[in-house]
Design a protein around this motif. Sequence first.
Motif, PDB file in Angstrom:
ATOM      1  N   ASN A 228       0.807  -1.221   0.000  1.00 34.23           N
ATOM      2  CA  ASN A 228       0.000   0.000   0.000  1.00 34.23           C
ATOM      3  C   ASN A 228       0.840   1.270   0.000  1.00 34.23           C
TER       4      ASN A 228
ATOM      5  N   CYS B 242      -6.614  -0.438   2.608  1.00 34.00           N
ATOM      6  CA  CYS B 242      -6.012  -1.251   3.674  1.00 34.00           C
ATOM      7  C   CYS B 242      -6.512  -0.744   5.021  1.00 34.00           C
TER       8      CYS B 242
ATOM      9  N   GLN C 295      -4.695  -5.753   0.971  1.00 28.07           N
ATOM     10  CA  GLN C 295      -5.638  -4.792   0.397  1.00 28.07           C
ATOM     11  C   GLN C 295      -6.899  -5.506  -0.096  1.00 28.07           C
TER      12      GLN C 295
END
Length: 414
Positions: free
Chosen positions: A113, A208, A202
């Motif tokens: 992420n 997330c 994710q």
Amino acid sequence: MGGKRRREGGVTCQVVTFYGNVCYQISALSFAVNCLNGGYWSGAMCVCPNGFSGDRCQNRVPVVDCQNGGTWDGLKCQCTGLFYGPRCEEVMESVEIKPTVSASVEVSVTVTNQEYSNELQDQNSTEFRKFNETFTKQMAIIYAGIPEYEGVIIKNLSKGSIVVDYDVILKAQYTPGFDSTLDNIVSNLETKIKNATTIQVQDANNTCSALLCFNSTATRVETNVTVVSDNLEEMCKKEAGEDFAKYVTLGLKDNRWYCVTPCSSGYSTSKNCSYGKCQLQRSGPRCLCLSTDTHWYSGENCDWGIQKSLVYGLVGAGVAVLLVILVILAVFSIHYRRDAQRQKSRVSEMYRWGEEEGRASPGTFHNIGFEHNEEQENDISLDSVYSNFQPSLSHINPEGKIQIQRPQVVMTSL
């Protein structure tokens, strides 16, 4: 006395303590006491240097010599781990030490992420510091429940979103079975990180819920673990100090490690003082032998004993024999002196009798002691003369008179 309140000069204050007749109190300003002779104010009292005492260190007292590395704290000697006593002069039988073992486990995860940037290669950059802070917080959450967990150290960041190579630092107390304990810790660590990277991913919207999300298939844990343990022997020698270091060894009892000396009981290196107490001195361990109501003990290991009653009996018998010998010698001495006195008296009477009667003819007395050369006259003792003096009176007629013819003088002419 703490906790009481007192009104001074129209102002109510909190009393902290009393030193002599002086009240020290908490007010808007702190009033430090002027400590004398090098003492300093701790906030509650004067801490005096060695050689002084009193509420202001005004009293001179004998200086206390703290031995074996001990230091004076203003009130007493603070001793090092292996010593105790008012002057740190006594050696403790043993001191428990709690050695630690540090281990590092290599782990690699992929963060999905966040995007990689070249600034992450510079550990002094703002980007690296922010990422390191976030990653450290996330790992602390993941490894929570592992008591040995100490933290993580990022070793390298690379492309692929962000591939993070890091070490998990573990620290635990060393025990004889630590190898198997460490295997369990590493296994638990591996389970936690793999579970976390499987869950913290994710979602379909590329969002997330955690601080960081991971690639569940890219997590790797190295089985080779680097272990660094404390040098226990060196720890013990440091505790003992220079004078006693050569007599201190490492001992294990009940799965605990101890710094021990030959005077410590229950170890393979313990000195056996059968009927005595072991004392460690600068010259080495020494047995101080005991004395009981019935025995005295001696020897290097205090293993040779003698009964007190036997010693007392032998001493009494010896004294009795000595007294008997002294009595016998005294009797013989008295007898000899009396006999010598009688002999002297007899000789004196004989001489006196001869002088009174005018009789001193050759052959009247026979004294062997006078038959000697003139050169030896001074060499004969009086006792020898008396012991050989034998009066012979058998052929003397006490009624007869001795006629001595006068010598005739014949005159001749030339």
